[in-house]
Design a protein around this motif. Structure first.
Motif, PDB file in Angstrom:
ATOM      1  N   TYR A   1       7.561   6.353   9.981  1.00  0.00           N
ATOM      2  CA  TYR A   1       7.133   7.337  10.973  1.00  0.00           C
ATOM      3  C   TYR A   1       8.101   8.515  10.993  1.00  0.00           C
ATOM      4  O   TYR A   1       9.317   8.359  10.839  1.00  0.00           O
ATOM      5  CB  TYR A   1       7.073   6.687  12.357  1.00  0.00           C
ATOM      6  CG  TYR A   1       6.775   7.662  13.473  1.00  0.00           C
ATOM      7  CD1 TYR A   1       5.481   8.095  13.721  1.00  0.00           C
ATOM      8  CD2 TYR A   1       7.811   8.167  14.267  1.00  0.00           C
ATOM      9  CE1 TYR A   1       5.212   8.997  14.745  1.00  0.00           C
ATOM     10  CE2 TYR A   1       7.552   9.069  15.291  1.00  0.00           C
ATOM     11  CZ  TYR A   1       6.251   9.480  15.521  1.00  0.00           C
ATOM     12  OH  TYR A   1       5.991  10.372  16.529  1.00  0.00           O
TER      13      TYR A   1
ATOM     14  N   ARG B   1       6.677   1.139  10.671  1.00  0.00           N
ATOM     15  CA  ARG B   1       7.219   2.123  11.612  1.00  0.00           C
ATOM     16  C   ARG B   1       8.418   2.875  11.036  1.00  0.00           C
ATOM     17  O   ARG B   1       8.739   3.982  11.479  1.00  0.00           O
ATOM     18  CB  ARG B   1       7.620   1.431  12.909  1.00  0.00           C
ATOM     19  CG  ARG B   1       6.434   0.943  13.739  1.00  0.00           C
ATOM     20  CD  ARG B   1       6.846   0.713  15.184  1.00  0.00           C
ATOM     21  NE  ARG B   1       5.764   0.135  15.972  1.00  0.00           N
ATOM     22  CZ  ARG B   1       5.804  -0.001  17.291  1.00  0.00           C
ATOM     23  NH1 ARG B   1       6.889   0.394  17.958  1.00  0.00           N
ATOM     24  NH2 ARG B   1       4.794  -0.535  17.941  1.00  0.00           N
TER      25      ARG B   1
ATOM     26  N   CYS C   1       4.387  13.927   6.421  1.00  0.00           N
ATOM     27  CA  CYS C   1       4.375  12.567   5.879  1.00  0.00           C
ATOM     28  C   CYS C   1       4.601  12.635   4.371  1.00  0.00           C
ATOM     29  O   CYS C   1       3.663  12.756   3.591  1.00  0.00           O
ATOM     30  CB  CYS C   1       3.050  11.874   6.198  1.00  0.00           C
ATOM     31  SG  CYS C   1       3.000  10.141   5.662  1.00  0.00           S
TER      32      CYS C   1
ATOM     33  N   CYS D   1       7.108   8.129   3.235  1.00  0.00           N
ATOM     34  CA  CYS D   1       5.902   8.088   4.063  1.00  0.00           C
ATOM     35  C   CYS D   1       4.728   8.494   3.178  1.00  0.00           C
ATOM     36  O   CYS D   1       4.744   9.569   2.569  1.00  0.00           O
ATOM     37  CB  CYS D   1       6.025   9.053   5.245  1.00  0.00           C
ATOM     38  SG  CYS D   1       4.539   9.165   6.266  1.00  0.00           S
TER      39      CYS D   1
ATOM     40  N   TRP E   1       1.561   4.547  15.519  1.00  0.00           N
ATOM     41  CA  TRP E   1       1.654   4.580  14.059  1.00  0.00           C
ATOM     42  C   TRP E   1       1.068   3.303  13.456  1.00  0.00           C
ATOM     43  O   TRP E   1       1.392   2.192  13.871  1.00  0.00           O
ATOM     44  CB  TRP E   1       3.113   4.739  13.668  1.00  0.00           C
ATOM     45  CG  TRP E   1       3.382   4.945  12.213  1.00  0.00           C
ATOM     46  CD1 TRP E   1       3.999   4.063  11.368  1.00  0.00           C
ATOM     47  CD2 TRP E   1       3.080   6.095  11.425  1.00  0.00           C
ATOM     48  NE1 TRP E   1       4.100   4.592  10.104  1.00  0.00           N
ATOM     49  CE2 TRP E   1       3.542   5.843  10.111  1.00  0.00           C
ATOM     50  CE3 TRP E   1       2.466   7.307  11.708  1.00  0.00           C
ATOM     51  CZ2 TRP E   1       3.408   6.767   9.090  1.00  0.00           C
ATOM     52  CZ3 TRP E   1       2.333   8.232  10.687  1.00  0.00           C
ATOM     53  CH2 TRP E   1       2.791   7.963   9.395  1.00  0.00           C
TER      54      TRP E   1
ATOM     55  N   ARG F   1       5.223   7.156  17.950  1.00  0.00           N
ATOM     56  CA  ARG F   1       5.644   6.018  17.125  1.00  0.00           C
ATOM     57  C   ARG F   1       4.834   4.763  17.452  1.00  0.00           C
ATOM     58  O   ARG F   1       4.473   3.993  16.569  1.00  0.00           O
ATOM     59  CB  ARG F   1       7.134   5.747  17.319  1.00  0.00           C
ATOM     60  CG  ARG F   1       7.701   4.677  16.368  1.00  0.00           C
ATOM     61  CD  ARG F   1       9.172   4.435  16.645  1.00  0.00           C
ATOM     62  NE  ARG F   1       9.970   5.622  16.361  1.00  0.00           N
ATOM     63  CZ  ARG F   1      10.484   5.914  15.167  1.00  0.00           C
ATOM     64  NH1 ARG F   1      10.247   5.094  14.139  1.00  0.00           N
ATOM     65  NH2 ARG F   1      11.199   6.998  15.006  1.00  0.00           N
TER      66      ARG F   1
ATOM     67  N   THR G   1      -4.057   5.369  11.338  1.00  0.00           N
ATOM     68  CA  THR G   1      -3.510   5.945  12.566  1.00  0.00           C
ATOM     69  C   THR G   1      -4.555   6.788  13.296  1.00  0.00           C
ATOM     70  O   THR G   1      -4.743   6.653  14.517  1.00  0.00           O
ATOM     71  CB  THR G   1      -2.277   6.804  12.239  1.00  0.00           C
ATOM     72  OG1 THR G   1      -1.290   5.989  11.601  1.00  0.00           O
ATOM     73  CG2 THR G   1      -1.691   7.415  13.495  1.00  0.00           C
TER      74      THR G   1
END
Length: 405
Positions: A261, A258, A305, A309, A274, A271, A318
């Motif tokens: 995110y 997380r 992202c 990420c 995720w 969130r 996701t």
């Protein structure tokens, strides 16, 4: 002739009708003979095409539509796994079911993704179909384990049960011989850099190229360091008989979950939605089409992202957790070893690959999992990461321990 005519006319109550004059009988007979011959030709032509027409009806295969095949031969063809004709559509459907002659083309990515997003809405195929497994190799360049994979593919009952696609660094020109399953299977590619959205683009590009072949039913992503743990028949059956796609997805509350995110992903992704998972997926055709056609989530991941990420670890877990949670098995079919820590899994070289190691991969390391809702002994079909030097022991041990070669 006149008596016969009178009898017929008397039966219908029209005896006043007189027979034609004798001088007209010969032309009439000639017309009758020619007409009969023409009708016979038409009947033969229509009869010869009847099998093609009937095979277009839902539920009928091309094999069952042929009235001239002896019954015992038809039964043998249905039972024979090596029969090419058993999965063939009728000639009328050939243009819709034919695989592209080559993996190479001149389409742009936009054109490719559009073409790949086509799919029939009818759930039932109008012919008997054994889905192919598309093996998608995402590689920087050479495929050092290609000889091992060629032995694996040689165990397929027939060539029409699989297809191969290779996405490599632009400019790479492999030298596979015509006998190799990798010969001519390079797809148009673009540079893919680890940790960037370009890796996700490469994965979608591989999926899209494989979707151009309507015969492909399952799609598995592999790297140049992957090796198959079982023979082709077992792998094909495992994938094509599964009711789920094999994508891992879990909620990691830590900084590598997380913590990656980005609020800019909302409102499409919250969130709490995720997820994280392995990059190496396996998808059924319906989900593969959804991925290449996705214009809702993909732009968000592409634009927002970015490291730390990593889109390739979060996009599919996701997306499918939100849109199709019941259609994924929530696990991968590719084994890796993370026990050594770090950003990458362990790599195995020549000294690591022995009988005990391979027996562990095909037995005790499989772990506990379910398959189609039931406890399963086999969880992983492939393993990574093997260094190029591991090829020699793998080639030597595969016939004894892996069931191919």
């Amino acid at each position: 002739m006149q008596g016969a005519a009178a009898a017929v006319n008397g039966k219908d109550g029209a005896s006043s009708i007189r027979p034609p004059p004798p001088r007209l009988l010969r032309p009439l007979l000639l017309v009758a003979v020619l007409g009969t011959g023409f009708l016979a030709v038409v009947a033969l032509l229509l009869g010869g095409g009847s099998s093609t027409s009937s095979s277009l009806l839902p539920g009928l295969s091309a094999a069952s539509a042929s009235p001239r095949r002896p019954q015992h031969q038809h039964q043998q063809q249905q039972a024979c796994a090596g029969s090419e004709a058993a999965d063939a559509a009728s000639p009328a459907l050939d243009r819709w079911t034919r695989a592209p002659a080559s993996a190479w083309h001149n389409m742009s990515d936009e054109e490719l993704l559009w073409a790949a997003s086509w799919q029939p809405l009818a759930a039932r195929y109008p012919f008997r179909r054994t889905p192919k497994v598309a093996f998608l190799f995402l590689t920087r360049g050479p495929l050092p384990l290609a000889p091992l994979w060629d032995r694996f593919f040689a165990g397929a009952p027939r060539r029409s049960l699989y297809s191969v696609y290779v996405h490599a660094t632009p400019g790479y020109r492999p030298g596979f011989p015509p006998s190799s399953a990798f010969h001519g299977r390079l797809v148009p590619s673009q540079a893919a850099r680890w940790g960037e959205a370009s890796v996700l683009d490469a994965e979608r590009r591989l999926l899209a190229n494989a979707l151009l072949d309507p015969g492909n039913g399952r799609f598995v992503l592999l790297s140049e360091s992957c090796a198959p743990l079982f023979g082709f028949p077992a792998v094909h059956a495992y994938l094509t008989r599964s009711r789920h796609s094999f994508v891992g997805a879990f909620d990691d509350p830590g900084p590598n979950g997380r913590g990656r995110y980005r609020p800019a992903l909302a409102p499409e992704v919250r969130r709490r939605q995720w997820r994280k998972g392995a990059q190496w997926f396996e998808l059924a055709r319906g989900l593969a089409v959804a991925v290449v056609a996705d214009a809702r989530y993909y732009p968000k991941f592409r634009d927002h992202c970015r490291a730390p990420c990593y889109a390739d670890e979060h996009y599919l877990p996701t997306l499918l957790t939100i849109e199709a949670p019941a259609r994924i098995a929530n696990r991968s079919v590719t084994w890796v070893d993370w026990s050594r820590g770090g950003a990458h899994p362990a790599t195995f070289g020549e000294a690591d690959v022995g009988e005990a190691f391979l027996r562990r991969l095909t037995a005790t390391a499989q772990g506990n999992c379910t398959y189609n809702g039931q406890p399963a002994e086999v969880c992983f079909l492939f393993a990574r990461k093997f260094a190029p030097g591991a090829l020699r022991p793998l080639m030597q041990l595969a016939p004894k321990l892996l069931g191919y070669g």
